[in-house]
Design a protein around this motif. Sequence first.
Motif, PDB file in Angstrom:
ATOM      1  N   LYS A 258      15.496  32.290  54.046  1.00 14.62           N
ATOM      2  CA  LYS A 258      15.816  32.710  55.318  1.00 14.62           C
ATOM      3  C   LYS A 258      14.005  33.340  56.208  1.00 14.62           C
ATOM      4  O   LYS A 258      13.848  34.560  56.762  1.00 14.62           O
ATOM      5  CB  LYS A 258      16.263  34.035  55.709  1.00 14.62           C
ATOM      6  N   GLY A 259      13.045  32.685  55.930  1.00 19.39           N
ATOM      7  CA  GLY A 259      11.949  32.782  56.611  1.00 19.39           C
ATOM      8  C   GLY A 259      10.754  33.764  55.506  1.00 19.39           C
ATOM      9  O   GLY A 259       9.507  34.079  55.674  1.00 19.39           O
ATOM     10  N   TYR A 260      11.128  34.108  54.432  1.00 15.11           N
ATOM     11  CA  TYR A 260      10.832  34.926  53.219  1.00 15.11           C
ATOM     12  C   TYR A 260      10.221  34.007  52.233  1.00 15.11           C
ATOM     13  O   TYR A 260      11.665  33.135  51.777  1.00 15.11           O
ATOM     14  CB  TYR A 260      11.323  36.037  52.857  1.00 15.11           C
ATOM     15  N   GLU A 261       8.711  34.097  51.628  1.00 12.13           N
ATOM     16  CA  GLU A 261       9.082  33.630  50.157  1.00 12.13           C
ATOM     17  C   GLU A 261       9.272  34.800  48.987  1.00 12.13           C
ATOM     18  O   GLU A 261       8.968  35.929  48.905  1.00 12.13           O
ATOM     19  CB  GLU A 261       7.267  33.454  49.621  1.00 12.13           C
ATOM     20  N   ILE A 262      10.036  34.654  47.949  1.00  9.99           N
ATOM     21  CA  ILE A 262      10.545  35.424  46.649  1.00  9.99           C
ATOM     22  C   ILE A 262       9.275  35.056  45.820  1.00  9.99           C
ATOM     23  O   ILE A 262       9.485  33.494  45.464  1.00  9.99           O
ATOM     24  CB  ILE A 262      11.751  34.618  46.423  1.00  9.99           C
ATOM     25  N   HIS A 263       8.971  36.064  45.304  1.00  8.33           N
ATOM     26  CA  HIS A 263       8.125  35.477  43.571  1.00  8.33           C
ATOM     27  C   HIS A 263       8.933  36.663  43.154  1.00  8.33           C
ATOM     28  O   HIS A 263       7.754  37.717  42.566  1.00  8.33           O
ATOM     29  CB  HIS A 263       6.017  36.545  44.065  1.00  8.33           C
ATOM     30  N   PRO A 264       8.892  36.289  41.900  1.00  6.48           N
ATOM     31  CA  PRO A 264       9.477  36.314  41.127  1.00  6.48           C
ATOM     32  C   PRO A 264       8.132  37.269  40.066  1.00  6.48           C
ATOM     33  O   PRO A 264       7.060  37.100  39.788  1.00  6.48           O
ATOM     34  CB  PRO A 264      10.659  35.827  39.716  1.00  6.48           C
ATOM     35  N   LEU A 265       8.382  38.851  38.779  1.00  8.19           N
ATOM     36  CA  LEU A 265       7.707  38.841  38.581  1.00  8.19           C
ATOM     37  C   LEU A 265       8.695  39.878  37.694  1.00  8.19           C
ATOM     38  O   LEU A 265       8.826  40.352  37.355  1.00  8.19           O
ATOM     39  CB  LEU A 265       7.241  40.192  39.257  1.00  8.19           C
ATOM     40  N   VAL A 266       8.665  39.059  36.376  1.00  9.20           N
ATOM     41  CA  VAL A 266       8.658  39.330  35.052  1.00  9.20           C
ATOM     42  C   VAL A 266       7.577  40.332  33.746  1.00  9.20           C
ATOM     43  O   VAL A 266       6.920  39.139  33.868  1.00  9.20           O
ATOM     44  CB  VAL A 266       9.517  37.825  34.702  1.00  9.20           C
TER      45      VAL A 266
ATOM     46  N   GLU B  14      17.478  40.228  28.753  1.00  4.61           N
ATOM     47  CA  GLU B  14      17.613  39.725  27.127  1.00  4.61           C
ATOM     48  C   GLU B  14      16.061  38.142  27.230  1.00  4.61           C
ATOM     49  O   GLU B  14      15.363  38.597  26.227  1.00  4.61           O
ATOM     50  CB  GLU B  14      19.135  39.286  26.635  1.00  4.61           C
ATOM     51  N   GLY B  15      15.834  37.831  28.372  1.00  2.44           N
ATOM     52  CA  GLY B  15      15.160  36.541  28.550  1.00  2.44           C
ATOM     53  C   GLY B  15      14.967  36.620  29.712  1.00  2.44           C
ATOM     54  O   GLY B  15      15.349  36.971  30.973  1.00  2.44           O
ATOM     55  N   ALA B  16      13.222  36.250  29.940  1.00  2.00           N
ATOM     56  CA  ALA B  16      12.782  36.074  30.942  1.00  2.00           C
ATOM     57  C   ALA B  16      13.446  34.997  32.538  1.00  2.00           C
ATOM     58  O   ALA B  16      13.256  35.047  33.036  1.00  2.00           O
ATOM     59  CB  ALA B  16      11.095  34.795  30.711  1.00  2.00           C
ATOM     60  N   GLY B  17      13.842  33.728  31.044  1.00  4.34           N
ATOM     61  CA  GLY B  17      14.455  33.454  32.210  1.00  4.34           C
ATOM     62  C   GLY B  17      16.432  34.170  33.525  1.00  4.34           C
ATOM     63  O   GLY B  17      15.939  33.839  33.892  1.00  4.34           O
ATOM     64  N   LYS B  18      16.974  35.314  32.382  1.00  4.74           N
ATOM     65  CA  LYS B  18      17.168  35.809  33.864  1.00  4.74           C
ATOM     66  C   LYS B  18      16.936  37.042  33.575  1.00  4.74           C
ATOM     67  O   LYS B  18      18.080  37.442  34.702  1.00  4.74           O
ATOM     68  CB  LYS B  18      18.398  36.454  31.830  1.00  4.74           C
ATOM     69  N   ALA B  19      15.769  37.392  33.844  1.00  7.14           N
ATOM     70  CA  ALA B  19      14.553  38.360  34.783  1.00  7.14           C
ATOM     71  C   ALA B  19      14.993  37.700  35.575  1.00  7.14           C
ATOM     72  O   ALA B  19      14.808  38.583  37.231  1.00  7.14           O
ATOM     73  CB  ALA B  19      14.322  38.522  33.774  1.00  7.14           C
TER      74      ALA B  19
END
Length: 91
Positions: A6-14, A62-67
Amino acid sequence: MVKTYKGYEIHPLVYPRRTASGVTNRNSIDGGYDASVRICRVGASAADEGRVFRIAQFRPFEGAGKARMACMEHAAQVIDGQVDGQSVSDL
């Protein structure tokens, strides 16, 4: 890994969770991962870093993927206005 929604960038930080002693350990059963997500407008200038939202989680992931998956879900909820006290309306 950057996604858009929706017009935003999402940057996951794990990142590895710190144990009670303050040590991080990716392999520790007691360690696990914590996560936050940085949200900014698509095409925003480098000076506009957006906003970081921490994902409140009692137990570590439990894991980086789940995070990372939790980051994407949380970001969508914030952008959709479904999280009390967290908003991107002024970005």
